[in-house]
Scaffold this active site. Structure first.
Site, short mmCIF file in Angstrom:
data_model
loop_
_atom_site.label_atom_id
_atom_site.label_comp_id
_atom_site.label_asym_id
_atom_site.label_seq_id
_atom_site.Cartn_x
_atom_site.Cartn_y
_atom_site.Cartn_z
N HIS A 1 41.27 43.10 49.27
CA HIS A 1 40.89 42.19 48.19
C HIS A 1 41.88 41.07 47.83
CE1 HIS A 1 39.51 40.34 44.28
NE2 HIS A 1 38.38 41.15 44.41
N ARG B 1 37.96 33.27 39.87
CA ARG B 1 37.83 32.11 40.73
C ARG B 1 36.31 31.70 40.86
NH1 ARG B 1 38.99 34.70 46.25
NH2 ARG B 1 38.89 36.43 45.04
#
Lengths: 549, 265
Positions: free
Chosen positions: A325, A345
C-alpha cells in the site's frame, strides 16, 4: 509527541506550495498521470515485487518451479504439525454440514448464505470472530451504482489496475455482482455514507475512472464486519469456534475434502471436524513480513490456508505479487506501518516530497504509486526523514478541509484523526508522513466462479483465493471480493453438501505424500506449518527460552 | 514500532520498568503496551487482533504509581510509561439477546408488510436492553472509552428513542467492552449500540433507490452481453479502451458529470 522541529521546518515547505496546489485542484487540474509504458518502467525499477533476489523457486508441490517470495516459499515447503500416523481419524469431535475455516468477512458472508440455504455451518477461526483484515479495510467498497458508471467501466478499471493479468471470468463476476453485494449489506443495516435522499456518497480510489467507492466513514471494513458478525450471532444454525484454527485439511478416500484437523489454541487439544464440504477463508499473509516490510495486516495473517491447501494439492496463482500500500504511516514511530486509507487521496490530498513538491498523480494504481514513492525516497533523494531514520513523503491531509469544508477530516476520517490525535498530531491541520507498507496478498489459490478449487468439496473465498485482481488490486475491490465470492461460495457449498452426503472414511494421505515429496527434494530443516501465530519475542528472550508450554 | 518484526535489544535504548499482571519487566520506553508485552517474551493468543486500533481485542486497564485512578487504553495504541501496572481484559460476557432484523413487526419485512415504525423499533430496544433505562449517570463509561466516545450520551439517546443520534455518537465503537466492564448499572452499552446502529441502517436511513435500479438492471442481464464482449477482447483492444477512459472529475457534484463516451454504460 507532535512533529519535532526539523520536520516542522519541512512542513512549512508543504504549506508554501499548498495555495497554488489548491487552486489547481479546484479548477480540476491534476498532476499528469503516467502512461502505461512509464508505469511499467517505474514498477520494474522500484517496486519490491520486481526484485529478483527476494524470490526463489518452489522445490515441491503443485507450483514446483514457480518463483515466490522466500518467506512464503519457506512456509509452503514446511512440514505438517501432525504426525498422520498418530491422529485418530475415527473419533469425530465436530460433525457439521459445512466447515468454514476463517471467520473474517468472506467466511462470515459465506456462513450467512449457506445458513440461508438450510445447512448447518461451523466456523473455525484462529482468533476471535471478526479478527481479520476485513476490519482494517478503511476506505470503501467499489460498485458501479452511479448513473454515469456501469459494471463495464468497473471491469476496465479492475483489469487496467491488474495490468490485464486478471482472470476475465472472475473479474467480470466481481463487477457484475457488486451492486447486489452493496444492496445486501445495506439491507443488513450497514451504515453507508449517504445524502439525505438516500443516494450513496461515492468517491474515487486509485485507478478508478468513476467515483464508485462506497464508504462508512473511514472504517468501512470494521462496520461491515461488525454487522456481519452480529447477524451470524443471531443465527442458531451457525456455530463459531474461536481460537480454534485448522492445522490440516482432511480428505476422504475418494479425494474429496471432508473436514479439517482443528487445534484448540489454549488447551492444545486437536479436534477432528468432519463436514460435507469446506470453505477456506483464512485471509492473507502480511505477518510474514515479506522483505522485512512493516505490514497493515491483523495479527493472524500468516497464510495458513495457502499452506494447508498447497499440501493438499491446490494450485496457486500470482504468488509472486504482494501488494504494497503506498501510504503506511512512518511517524510517530508507534504508528509505523499503520494503514492510511486511500480515501485521504480520494478526498484530494496530494503526495509531496521533502521540498513540498508533487511528484506523481496521487491516485495512480497502488503498485505504481508505491514504486513512485520508493523512487522519490531512494534514487531522487527527496524523502523526508524521521528521527528514527525512516524516509517517506508527505500526504497533505489539510487540503481536505480546504477543498470540502471544515470538519470533513473529522467526519470522513474519524478513526485516523483519533489515531494521530493520540500522539499530538492534528491531521486536519498537519500532513502525515508515509511510505509503502505490506498490505495484501495478490497471489492465492486458483478458484472458479463459485470459489471451487481443484479439490472436490473444497472451496475458497476472500484473500486466500485468487485471480480476480491479477497482479495488483485496486482499492475498494477487496471488501467487494470477500462479499461477492464469500456469498457465492456459501451458496455453492450448500448445494454441494446436499449432493455429497456423508463423507467416506477420512484420510491424511495427502500429508504423507507431501512429506515424502519434501524428503525426496532434500528439505529437512524442521520448519513446521501453518505458522498460526507470529513470534515477536526478541532475540535475547528466544535464546534463553524453554519451549513454549 | 509496529513494524511487525521482533523488537530486539539495542544499546542506546532507554529501558523503563512496567508491571504486567504484577510481574516486573524492563522494556524500551518507546514501545506500545502490546509491543512491550511481546518484548517481555509473551506470545499473544488472546488480547491481540488488528494491531491498528480498530478491532477492540486489546482493551487494557492500567494504573500509574501514585495515582489512585484506573486508566484504560488499547494496548496497541498506547505507549508504556514508567511503573505502569497493566492488565488486559480480552473477553467479557456481555448481554446480547438474539433477534431477527427481518421480523421486528411480527411479520417478515417487505412484500407489502410495512417496515416497523419508530415506536416499534424503540420498544424493541427497551425489551432487549431494559438495563439501558437504569443508567445512574456516573459517566464512568465515557471516561473509560479508549475511542473517546461519549458512551453515557448515547445511552441516554437510546433511552429517549433518538436512535439516529445514538448511532452517530456510537459509530466509531470498536466493541472492546471496557465500558460494560466498568458500568455500575451493568449495562452492556456496546451491544445495545450495535443493535441500534443496525436498526438505523436498516429502517431509519433513506434507502438508496438508485442502487435498486442498478441491481434490477444487472439481474435483467443488461450488462451481460457487454461484459462478455470485454471478456473475450484481446489485450491490445482492452488496453486501448482502458487508455481512452474518461475520468470523472474529483470535485463534480453527484450526478452532475456526464461522460462523452457512453458505449459501455
Amino acid at each position: 509527541m507532535s512533529y519535532p522541529p526539523e520536520l516542522q521546518e519541512l512542513i512549512t515547505l508543504v504549506e508554501k506550495t499548498r495555495p497554488a496546489r489548491l487552486d489547481r485542484a479546484r479548477s480540476g487540474e491534476s498532476f499528469p498521470a503516467l502512461t502505461l509504458k512509464e508505469r511499467q518502467e517505474r514498477l520494474n525499477e522500484f517496486h519490491p515485487d520486481y526484485r529478483a533476489e527476494a524470490k526463489r523457486a518452489l522445490a515441491v508441490g503443485p507450483n514446483k518451479g514457480d518463483f515466490v517470495p522466500v518467506e512464503l516459499a519457506d512456509l509452503l515447503e514446511s512440514r505438517s504439525r501432525l504426525d498422520p500416523d498418530r491422529v485418530r481419524l475415527d473419533r469425530i469431535d465436530v460433525e457439521t454440514d459445512i466447515l468454514i475455516i476463517g471467520a473474517g468477512g468472506a467466511g462470515t458472508a459465506a456462513a450467512l448464505e449457506a445458513m440461508q440455504a438450510g445447512v448447518r455451518v461451523t466456523m473455525a477461526t484462529k482468533l476471535r470472530h471478526g479478527d481479520a483484515n476485513t476490519v482494517m479495510a478503511e476506505g470503501g467498497i467499489q460498485a458501479a451504482t452511479a448513473e454515469a458508471d456501469s459494471p463495464c467501466y468497473h471491469y476496465l478499471d479492475v483489469l487496467g489496475g491488474g495490468h490485464f493479468s486478471n482472470v476475465p471470468e472472475l473479474a467480470s463476476t466481481l463487477v457484475r455482482d457488486a451492486p447486489e453485494a452493496v444492496e445486501w449489506l445495506e439491507r443488513l443495516g450497514v451504515l453507508f455514507d449517504k445524502y439525505p435522499d438516500g443516494h450513496m456518497k461515492v468517491g474515487h480510489g486509485g485507478g478508478t475512472s468513476r467515483k464508485r467507492l462506497h464508504s462508512a466513514g473511514d472504517m468501512t471494513g470494521a462496520e461491515i464486519m461488525r454487522v456481519l458478525r452480529d447477524e451470524a450471532r443471531n443465527r442458531r444454525a451457525i456455530t463459531v469456534l474461536e481460537f480454534t484454527p485448522a492445522i490440516e485439511l482432511l480428505l476422504d478416500q475418494e479425494g474429496r475434502c471432508a473436514g479439517a484437523v482443528l487445534l484448540n489454541l489454549e488447551t492444545k487439544e486437536q479436534y477432528i471436524a468432519r463436514a460435507k464440504a469446506v470453505i477456506l477463508a483464512t485471509g492473507g499473509l502480511g505477518r510474514l513480513h515479506i522483505q522485512g516490510f512493516p505490514c497493515t495486516n491483523h495479527y493472524g495473517a500468516t497464510a495458513d490456508g495457502l499452506v494447508m491447501a498447497y499440501r493438499a494439492g491446490v494450485k496457486t496463482c500470482f504468488l509472486e505479487a504482494t501488494q504494497f500500500h503506498p501510504t503506511g504511516a512512518i511517524f510517530p514511530e508507534q504508528n509505523a506501518g499503520l494503514l492510511i486509507t486511500e480515501k485521504v487521496r480520494g478526498l484530494g490530498a496530494h503526495l509531496l516530497n521533502r521540498d513540498g513538491q508533487e511528484f506523481l498523480f496521487a491516485l495512480e494504481p497502488r503498485d505504481v504509486a508505491s514504486a513512485c514513492i520508493i523512487r522519490e525516497c531512494s534514487q531522487m533523494g527527496r524523502g523526508a526523514t524521521t528521527p528514527a531514520g525512516r524516509s517517506g513523503v508527505w500526504l497533505d491531509s489539510p487540503m481536505i478541509d480546504l477543498l470540502h469544508g471544515e470538519g470533513t477530516v473529522k467526519r470522513e476520517l474519524g478513526a485516523k484523526y483519533l489515531q494521530f490525535k493520540r500522539f499530538g498530531i492534528d491531521i486536519s491541520q498537519e500532513p502525515m508522513l508515509v511510505y509503502p507498507t505490506l498490505h495484501y496478498q495478490n497471489g492465492r489459490l486458483v478458484i472458479a466462479q463459485n470459489g471451487e478449487t481443484s479439490i472436490p468439496g473444497l472451496y475458497a473465498a476472500g484473500e486466500v483465493s485468487g485471480g480476480v485482481h491479477g497482479k495488483n488490486r485496486l482499492m475498494g475491490n477487496s471488501l467487494l471480493d470477500i462479499i461477492v465470492f464469500g456469498r457465492r461460495a456459501g451458496r455453492a457449498v450448500a448445494t454441494a453438501a446436499r449432493e455429497a452426503g456423508t463423507p467416506k472414511k477420512l484420510s491424511l494421505d495427502h500429508v504423507r505424500s507431501f512429506e515424502r515429496e519434501l524428503a525426496e527434494a532434500g528439505i529437512s530443516d524442521g520448519k513446521v506449518g501453518p505458522m498460526l501465530l507470529p513470534n515477536y519475542a526478541p532475540e535475547h528472550i528466544r535464546v534463553s527460552m524453554c519451549h513454549r508450554l | 514500532m509496529d513494524d511487525g518484526n521482533a523488537v530486539n535489544q539495542k544499546n542506546d535504548e532507554k529501558l523503563v520498568p512496567i508491571h504486567i499482571m504484577g510481574r516486573t519487566y524492563e522494556v524500551p520506553d518507546s514501545l506500545t503496551i502490546m509491543k512491550a508485552v511481546e518484548y517481555a517474551g509473551h506470545q499473544y493468543i488472546r488480547g491481540c487482533g488488528c494491531r491498528g486500533g480498530i478491532c477492540g481485542a486489546c482493551g487494557t486497564f492500567y494504573r500509574l504509581p501514585g495515582d489512585y485512578q484506573l486508566q484504560t487504553a488499547l494496548a496497541c495504541q498506547t505507549v508504556v510509561q514508567p511503573g505502569m501496572m497493566i492488565m488486559q481484559l480480552p473477553y467479557f460476557p456481555a448481554n446480547r439477546p438474539d433477534y431477527d432484523l427481518e421480523t421486528l413487526n411480527g411479520k417478515r419485512d417487505g412484500n407489502g408488510v410495512p417496515p416497523p415504525s419508530r415506536d416499534v423499533l424503540h420498544e424493541s430496544v427497551r425489551q432487549m436492553y431494559p438495563e439501558v433505562y437504569r443508567c445512574v449517570g456516573c459517566a464512568t463509561c465515557s471516561r473509560t472509552c479508549p475511542m473517546d466516545i461519549d458512551v453515557m450520551d448515547y445511552v441516554a439517546l437510546i433511552g429517549r428513542g433518538d436512535l439516529e443520534k445514538a448511532t452517530e455518537v456510537s459509530f466509531s465503537c470498536i466493541m472492546c467492552g471496557l465500558c460494560a466492564i466498568r458500568c455500575p448499572a451493568q449495562i452492556s452499552q456496546y451491544t445495545a449500540a450495535m443493535y441500534v446502529r443496525r436498526l438505523t441502517g436498516r429502517y431509519l436511513t433513506p434507502k438508496a433507490e438508485h442502487l435498486r435500479t442498478r441491481v434490477t438492471q444487472v439481474q435483467a442481464g443488461q450488462y451481460d452481453a457487454k461484459l462478455a464482449r470485454l471478456r473475450s477482447m484481446r489485450k491490445e483492444e482492452l488496453v486501448a479502451l482502458y487508455a481512452a477512459r474518461e475520468r470523472e472529475p474529483d470535485l463534480s457534484k453527484p450526478g452532475e458529470w456526464k461522460p462523452k463516451e457512453t458505449a459501455w454504460l
